[in-house]
Write a protein that holds these residues in place. Structure first.
Motif, PDB file in Angstrom:
ATOM      1  N   ALA A  27      -6.764   6.735   1.524  1.00 42.55           N
ATOM      2  CA  ALA A  27      -6.112   6.251   0.846  1.00 42.55           C
ATOM      3  C   ALA A  27      -5.488   5.704   0.299  1.00 42.55           C
ATOM      4  O   ALA A  27      -4.315   5.627  -0.330  1.00 42.55           O
ATOM      5  CB  ALA A  27      -7.122   4.805   1.246  1.00 42.55           C
ATOM      6  N   GLN A  34      -8.563   0.992   2.062  1.00 44.42           N
ATOM      7  CA  GLN A  34      -9.256   1.931   2.812  1.00 44.42           C
ATOM      8  C   GLN A  34      -9.774   1.056   4.277  1.00 44.42           C
ATOM      9  O   GLN A  34      -9.352   1.693   5.338  1.00 44.42           O
ATOM     10  CB  GLN A  34     -11.098   2.714   2.265  1.00 44.42           C
ATOM     11  N   PRO A  35      -9.754   0.049   4.409  1.00 45.41           N
ATOM     12  CA  PRO A  35      -9.450  -0.849   5.308  1.00 45.41           C
ATOM     13  C   PRO A  35      -8.934  -0.259   6.826  1.00 45.41           C
ATOM     14  O   PRO A  35      -8.815  -0.194   7.591  1.00 45.41           O
ATOM     15  CB  PRO A  35     -10.086  -2.393   5.158  1.00 45.41           C
ATOM     16  N   PRO A  36      -7.452  -0.460   6.404  1.00 46.36           N
ATOM     17  CA  PRO A  36      -5.709  -0.317   6.982  1.00 46.36           C
ATOM     18  C   PRO A  36      -6.368   0.808   7.632  1.00 46.36           C
ATOM     19  O   PRO A  36      -5.687   1.256   8.808  1.00 46.36           O
ATOM     20  CB  PRO A  36      -5.576  -0.515   6.214  1.00 46.36           C
ATOM     21  N   SER A  38      -8.623   2.868   7.890  1.00 48.34           N
ATOM     22  CA  SER A  38     -10.087   3.389   8.921  1.00 48.34           C
ATOM     23  C   SER A  38      -9.239   2.463  10.357  1.00 48.34           C
ATOM     24  O   SER A  38      -9.404   3.242  11.365  1.00 48.34           O
ATOM     25  CB  SER A  38     -11.013   2.628   8.364  1.00 48.34           C
ATOM     26  N   GLN A  39      -8.770   1.319  10.187  1.00 49.02           N
ATOM     27  CA  GLN A  39      -8.042   0.872  11.826  1.00 49.02           C
ATOM     28  C   GLN A  39      -6.898   1.623  12.583  1.00 49.02           C
ATOM     29  O   GLN A  39      -7.071   1.952  13.238  1.00 49.02           O
ATOM     30  CB  GLN A  39      -6.735  -0.726  11.318  1.00 49.02           C
ATOM     31  N   ARG A  42      -8.518   4.683  13.837  1.00 44.64           N
ATOM     32  CA  ARG A  42      -9.626   3.827  15.005  1.00 44.64           C
ATOM     33  C   ARG A  42      -8.436   3.903  16.061  1.00 44.64           C
ATOM     34  O   ARG A  42      -8.509   4.179  17.042  1.00 44.64           O
ATOM     35  CB  ARG A  42      -9.913   2.428  14.415  1.00 44.64           C
TER      36      ARG A  42
END
Length: 302
Positions: A27, A34-36, A38-39, A42
């Motif tokens: 990231a 980090q969340p974007p 991970s998205q 996915r």
């Protein structure tokens, strides 16, 4: 079944994570949280239909599906990068192909210097050179089979084309070496009135043919055509055999034939015009580059 499209942004995120094997490091390298990241992974896994990474506390590894995808993802990103670079190079005129038509006699004058200048400035451009007379060049410009023309005596009724004079050169008399007038240093046009002529056919260069016959008319006679020839080299060869005389651009003197004499003519202001021709509003940047190169190492008159 349609193949799913894989967004390049997701492929980029996948490749970076596959190289880092750490979500936080990947990231940071991508400049996102980090969340974007991970998205994006996915979403990519949803499109593939399989997990691409094993996720465990403190450890990330590629799955067999991920290892299979990684080389193809890298190729896709490399192809995109190369394609963008190539497109930018063509769009800016640093690469590509420029198709040029030229009159054969211009290989004796403007063509070599012009091509040297252009190739020095744009070594990545491919030059596709076609030898052709004026009328075929005009047709090829309209048909878009050439981008630039180098021709003599450009026509006046071509509103879709642009013309720029690049050279003005005098005419000379082309005589058999045994012709009585060959003993003179200068020939008056009227002295050629009784000689047969070897001329270009009007259909291949109407303006140049009309220019020559017009000069003869100003001298008080209509030239009697004994033979036609498309190329100046052929004109000179036929003159050498004694079939007739001709008028030609002065650069033709560089064609060395023992049986041919080239003599200055009077009036001395009888000249022929060489022009570069192009399609107006042509978006090809190579055309503008060639036009900018015209005149760099060549005199306007010879």
């Amino acid at each position: 079944m349609d193949r799913p499209e894989l967004p390049l942004q997701q492929l980029h995120a996948f490749v970076v994570l596959a190289e880092e094997l750490h979500f936080g490091h990947a990231a940071a390298r991508l400049g996102i949280a980090q969340p974007p990241l991970s998205q994006q992974i996915r979403r990519l896994e949803d499109k593939v239909g399989h997990a691409l990474f094993h996720r465990a506390p403190g450890r990330v590894t590629l799955t067999p599906a991920g290892r299979e995808l990684l080389p193809a993802a890298r190729r896709a990103l490399t192809d995109l990068t190369d394609g963008l670079a190539a497109a930018r190079a063509v769009g800016s005129g640093r690469t590509g192909t420029l198709r040029i038509g030229f009159a054969a006699s211009l290989a004796l004058t403007v063509l070599p210097g012009l091509l040297r200048t252009f190739r020095h400035r744009f070594p990545g451009v491919r030059l596709d050179i076609h030898e052709m007379t004026t009328a075929p060049q005009i047709a090829a410009l309209h048909d878009r089979t050439i981008d630039i023309g180098l021709l003599r005596e450009p026509p006046a009724d071509q509103p879709e084309l642009g013309f720029r004079t690049v050279l003005s050169e005098p005419f000379v008399a082309v005589l058999p070496a045994a012709h009585p007038l060959a003993a003179q240093r200068t020939v008056r046009l009227a002295q050629l009135a009784d000689s047969p002529f070897v001329l270009l056919p009007r259909e291949v260069g109407p303006q140049l043919r009309d220019r020559i016959t017009g000069l003869c008319a100003e001298a008080g006679f209509t030239p009697r055509t004994a033979q036609h020839a498309v190329e100046w080299q052929t004109v000179c060869a036929l003159v050498e055999t004694g079939l007739g005389v001709s008028l030609a651009p002065a650069s033709i003197r560089r064609i060395r034939l023992k049986g041919v004499a080239f003599r200055r003519i009077e009036p001395g202001d009888a000249r022929t015009r060489v022009a570069v021709a192009w399609r107006e509003n042509d978006p090809n940047p190579l055309v503008a580059h060639l036009l900018a190169a015209v005149g760099q190492d060549r005199p306007d008159r010879v």
